[in-house]
Design a protein around this motif. Structure first.
Motif, short mmCIF file in Angstrom:
data_model
loop_
_atom_site.label_atom_id
_atom_site.label_comp_id
_atom_site.label_asym_id
_atom_site.label_seq_id
_atom_site.Cartn_x
_atom_site.Cartn_y
_atom_site.Cartn_z
N LEU A 1 -28.32 -11.88 -55.20
CA LEU A 1 -27.14 -11.26 -54.58
C LEU A 1 -27.25 -11.24 -53.06
CD1 LEU A 1 -24.47 -9.62 -54.96
CD2 LEU A 1 -25.91 -7.57 -54.96
N ILE A 2 -28.38 -10.79 -52.53
CA ILE A 2 -28.51 -10.72 -51.08
C ILE A 2 -28.57 -12.12 -50.45
CG2 ILE A 2 -29.58 -8.44 -51.08
CD1 ILE A 2 -32.29 -9.74 -50.88
N THR A 3 -29.07 -13.08 -51.19
CA THR A 3 -29.08 -14.46 -50.69
C THR A 3 -27.66 -14.97 -50.53
OG1 THR A 3 -31.21 -14.94 -51.75
CG2 THR A 3 -29.85 -16.82 -51.15
N LEU A 4 -26.81 -14.71 -51.51
CA LEU A 4 -25.42 -15.17 -51.45
C LEU A 4 -24.61 -14.43 -50.39
CD1 LEU A 4 -24.62 -15.46 -55.28
CD2 LEU A 4 -25.02 -17.33 -53.67
N ILE A 5 -24.87 -13.13 -50.24
CA ILE A 5 -24.09 -12.32 -49.31
C ILE A 5 -24.42 -12.63 -47.86
CG2 ILE A 5 -23.74 -9.96 -48.45
CD1 ILE A 5 -23.90 -8.96 -51.32
N PHE A 6 -25.70 -12.81 -47.56
CA PHE A 6 -26.13 -12.92 -46.16
C PHE A 6 -26.33 -14.36 -45.67
CE2 PHE A 6 -27.47 -8.61 -47.40
CZ PHE A 6 -26.83 -7.89 -46.40
N ASN A 7 -25.86 -15.34 -46.44
CA ASN A 7 -25.97 -16.73 -46.00
C ASN A 7 -24.63 -17.43 -46.17
OD1 ASN A 7 -29.06 -17.35 -45.52
ND2 ASN A 7 -28.96 -16.10 -47.36
N SER A 8 -24.33 -18.31 -45.25
CA SER A 8 -23.08 -19.07 -45.33
C SER A 8 -23.17 -20.14 -46.39
CB SER A 8 -22.79 -19.72 -43.97
OG SER A 8 -23.77 -20.71 -43.69
N ASN A 9 -22.02 -20.66 -46.78
CA ASN A 9 -22.00 -21.74 -47.77
C ASN A 9 -22.71 -22.98 -47.24
OD1 ASN A 9 -20.65 -20.33 -49.77
ND2 ASN A 9 -18.63 -20.94 -49.04
N TYR A 10 -22.58 -23.23 -45.94
CA TYR A 10 -23.26 -24.39 -45.36
C TYR A 10 -24.77 -24.24 -45.45
CZ TYR A 10 -25.21 -27.61 -41.98
OH TYR A 10 -25.98 -28.58 -41.38
N THR A 11 -25.27 -23.03 -45.15
CA THR A 11 -26.72 -22.78 -45.25
C THR A 11 -27.21 -22.97 -46.68
OG1 THR A 11 -26.64 -21.20 -43.42
CG2 THR A 11 -28.54 -21.08 -44.89
N LEU A 12 -26.42 -22.50 -47.63
CA LEU A 12 -26.85 -22.54 -49.03
C LEU A 12 -26.70 -23.92 -49.66
CD1 LEU A 12 -25.28 -19.17 -50.28
CD2 LEU A 12 -27.67 -19.61 -49.69
#
Length: 289
Positions: free
Chosen positions: A18-29
């Motif tokens: 959850l925190i990975t998805l919330i605090f990172n942009s789609n480009y980063t992910l």
């Protein structure tokens, strides 16, 4: 509210992603191109299916993870939890070993969630002796235990072939690494700490010793109180890694693994029990004697 290794682990695994998805942009992910895997199975990946609508995919993923954390409807959220976790591991550019572990554990937990007919996994759990769920729980926990044991044993053995770990200087190089080094907040403190070669050697070899001991915990009986000592030690170990290297989601994933691995399978604690100071004193006295 009742705490067990089952609901704590599910919550920690969901919170890590959850925190990975919330605090990172789609480009980063996911980068610019999410079509980087040439695998037929990838066609069924959640983020591949919604590759043109990654914002929607992220929102739906967050909703599913929040449902898992809330504990509601584990029978249905278990499969969805694995699907989102597996899809992220397969498609993200920043997925690491922790995400791989999370994908495996959520998959192994599916049979337990399917048999969990409670409305909420935080409610009291009754497991009768001799029923299917008890045998299934023991089998699944054993499979997860083997995997976690293998992770720490592999980490320990792998370091034995690295000269810097053998001579006790590895921690110095990891903490001063340009990309993976210590958090700038602790840089001044770390500089003073690392200037003492004996402290560096102690930290390096203590890491090896702890990883070996955590791997060895697989032989401990369920009633052995030392399980809790190693549980707290392992969590503190990964908390330190989180502070030093910034691996936040990895901390929650490995903590979840440790709860399943080391917390007795059938132990249940209510919040009222945890608020009772007498229980904590008795608990500490058991370790001291």
């Amino acid at each position: 509210m009742t705490l067990t290794s089952y609901n704590i682990a599910r919550t920690f695994l969901a919170f890590g992603l959850l925190i990975t998805l919330i605090f990172n942009s789609n480009y980063t992910l996911f980068g610019y191109d999410i079509l980087h895997l040439n695998n037929p199975v990838f066609d069924y990946n959640f983020y591949y299916i919604l590759r043109e609508h990654l914002v929607l995919a992220k929102i739906l993923s967050i909703i599913i993870l929040l449902i898992v954390i809330s504990g509601y409807f584990p029978r249905y959220s278990g499969i969805l939890h694995w699907y989102i976790t597996y899809s992220f591991f397969m498609s993200s550019d920043v997925a690491d070993g922790g995400d791989h572990i999370a994908s495996n554990i959520t998959l192994l937990l599916i049979p337990l969630t399917l048999l969990d007919n409670r409305k909420n996994h935080w409610s009291h759990q009754i497991v009768s002796q001799g029923n299917l769920k008890l045998y299934l729980m023991n089998s699944i926990y054993f499979l997860i235990a083997i995997q976690i044991c293998a992770i720490y044993l592999h980490a320990f053995i792998g370091k034995l072939f690295v000269e810097e770990w053998k001579n006790g200087t590895a921690i110095y190089y990891w903490m001063t690494h340009n990309h993976f080094g210590i958090n700038p907040i602790f840089k001044d403190f770390a500089t003073q700490l690392l200037s003492n070669k004996f402290i560096v050697i102690i930290i390096s070899w203590s890491t090896l010793a702890l990883e070996f001991l955590l791997a060895s915990c697989i032989i401990l009986s369920q009633s052995n109180k030392k399980r809790y000592i190693f549980l707290f030690s392992g969590i503190l170990f990964h908390f330190g890694i989180m502070l030093i290297h910034g691996l936040v989601s990895f901390f929650f994933i490995m903590s979840a693994a440790l709860f399943i691995y080391l917390m007795p399978k059938h132990s249940q604690f209510s919040l009222n029990q945890l608020k009772n100071k007498k229980i904590w004193k008795q608990f500490i006295n058991q370790f001291l004697h």
